[in-house]
Design an enzyme around this catalytic site. Sequence first.
Site, PDB file in Angstrom:
ATOM      1  N   HIS A 198      -3.076   4.634  -6.555  1.00  0.00           N
ATOM      2  CA  HIS A 198      -1.981   3.669  -6.737  1.00  0.00           C
ATOM      3  C   HIS A 198      -0.939   4.115  -7.757  1.00  0.00           C
ATOM      4  CE1 HIS A 198      -4.297   0.043  -4.836  1.00  0.00           C
ATOM      5  NE2 HIS A 198      -4.449   1.160  -4.155  1.00  0.00           N
TER       6      HIS A 198
ATOM      7  N   TYR B  89       6.436 -10.858  -7.958  1.00  0.00           N
ATOM      8  CA  TYR B  89       6.039 -10.742  -6.548  1.00  0.00           C
ATOM      9  C   TYR B  89       4.565 -11.063  -6.297  1.00  0.00           C
ATOM     10  CZ  TYR B  89      10.770  -9.980  -5.686  1.00  0.00           C
ATOM     11  OH  TYR B  89      12.118 -10.248  -5.606  1.00  0.00           O
TER      12      TYR B  89
ATOM     13  N   GLU C  72       3.286  -5.628   2.342  1.00  0.00           N
ATOM     14  CA  GLU C  72       4.490  -6.463   2.243  1.00  0.00           C
ATOM     15  C   GLU C  72       5.778  -5.655   2.272  1.00  0.00           C
ATOM     16  OE1 GLU C  72       4.177  -8.464  -1.522  1.00  0.00           O
ATOM     17  OE2 GLU C  72       2.537  -9.789  -0.852  1.00  0.00           O
TER      18      GLU C  72
ATOM     19  N   TYR D 271     -11.549  -5.690   0.050  1.00  0.00           N
ATOM     20  CA  TYR D 271     -12.126  -4.767   1.021  1.00  0.00           C
ATOM     21  C   TYR D 271     -13.544  -5.225   1.354  1.00  0.00           C
ATOM     22  CZ  TYR D 271      -8.175  -1.814  -0.118  1.00  0.00           C
ATOM     23  OH  TYR D 271      -6.907  -1.341  -0.299  1.00  0.00           O
TER      24      TYR D 271
ATOM     25  N   GLN E 217      -4.848  10.277  -4.701  1.00  0.00           N
ATOM     26  CA  GLN E 217      -3.491   9.962  -4.238  1.00  0.00           C
ATOM     27  C   GLN E 217      -2.422  10.589  -5.118  1.00  0.00           C
ATOM     28  OE1 GLN E 217      -3.440   5.644  -4.095  1.00  0.00           O
ATOM     29  NE2 GLN E 217      -5.103   5.562  -2.612  1.00  0.00           N
TER      30      GLN E 217
HETATM   31 CA    CA Z   1       3.511 -10.127  -3.100  1.00  0.00          CA
END
Ligand code: CA
Length: 386
Positions: free
Chosen positions: A150, A261, A251, A272, A84
């Site tokens: 990520h 968060y 989200e 997964y 990524q």
């Molecule tokens: Ca969250």
Amino acid sequence: MRVGQYRRALVAIVFIASGCLGAQAQTVRPEIVATGLQNPWALAFLAGGRFLVTERPGRLRVVEADGKLGPPIAGLPAIASGGQGGLLDVLLDSDFARNRRLYFCFSEPAASGNGNSTALARASLSADQAQLEEVKVIFSQQPKVASSAHFGCRIVESRAPGPSGQADGKLFLTLGERFSRKDDAQKLDNHLGKVVRINKDGSVPQDNPFVGKPGALPEIWSYGHRNVQGATLAPDGTLWTNEHGPQGGDEINLPKPGANYGWPVITYGENYGGGKIGEGLTAKAGMEQPLHYWVPSIAPSGMAFLSSERYGKAWRGNLFVGSLKFAYLDRIELSEPFGGKVVRESKLLAEVGERIRDVRQGPDGLLYVLTDSSPNGKLIRLLPGK
Ligand SMILES: [Ca+2]
């Protein structure tokens, strides 16, 4: 029913039906501006109808108004491409027309050769748009991690609060938790799974929430994030982000300074292949709920508010988010323009059948998207259609 009542009822039915049809009739026609891009990740708009596009393998290019691809722009630093990682977001300074300054983020290799992390650099684009000058890395995520996943990596220039707030000299950068280090998203001694806020010279704003707190890195704005790959600013100066959950639980958040968060303690997703994450909680005191979440995951990418009325009044103030997994552009109607709660979602560009990596509103008020393909990643303009 008397005739008068009947007529009034009929008029009401026709009015409601035409309203519904009107809302449904507005759609978009994709027009391919350019193709032949390799995993394009981010888009900016230059004068004269030209575009600036990043390609994840590590190239920055001008795309001419007629769709011709320019040569790679020289002067990028070393980039840890793969998985990524690569060259990811690009953002023009709000005063770009005068100062030619831009910002880009990328996966930065460790000097030791072991590991990488997301970094944010500042540069000036030469007058002939052929090279970057005065390149300076102004932020490096700590620590470096041996991972190709990520990175997060959206850049947003912040503005003073209020509908006419001016650019305030600060940047937000979104950061992933590198997949293998999810528990670090809850710790303040690192930049994994965070949104950070810095000044444009890389220094730390002294009103950041953790400045002066022992053991906390002062760049942190909010924490407990997973992989934040979309971000934009509402006209009132509020930061909106989206992040990838695990299996389920993507989200939308409105990150507030100092707020948590929740990842990986609370999530609407699962591991997964199934199975709860941690204690399987979706809420906990001291942790923020998302404004919205998706189960199953859509794998959200770039996001943008539409401020123009090029697609009719009803679309102004809607939020648009790309879906990588299901290959469409999500039109999100909110309970008020540029704010409130998610009321309804609808799928655009499903007929194109490509993963959407970025979405932006152009200077012409139209929406533009990038598709995450190689070797024929596309820049597509959305024309209003019926
Ligand atoms: Ca969250």
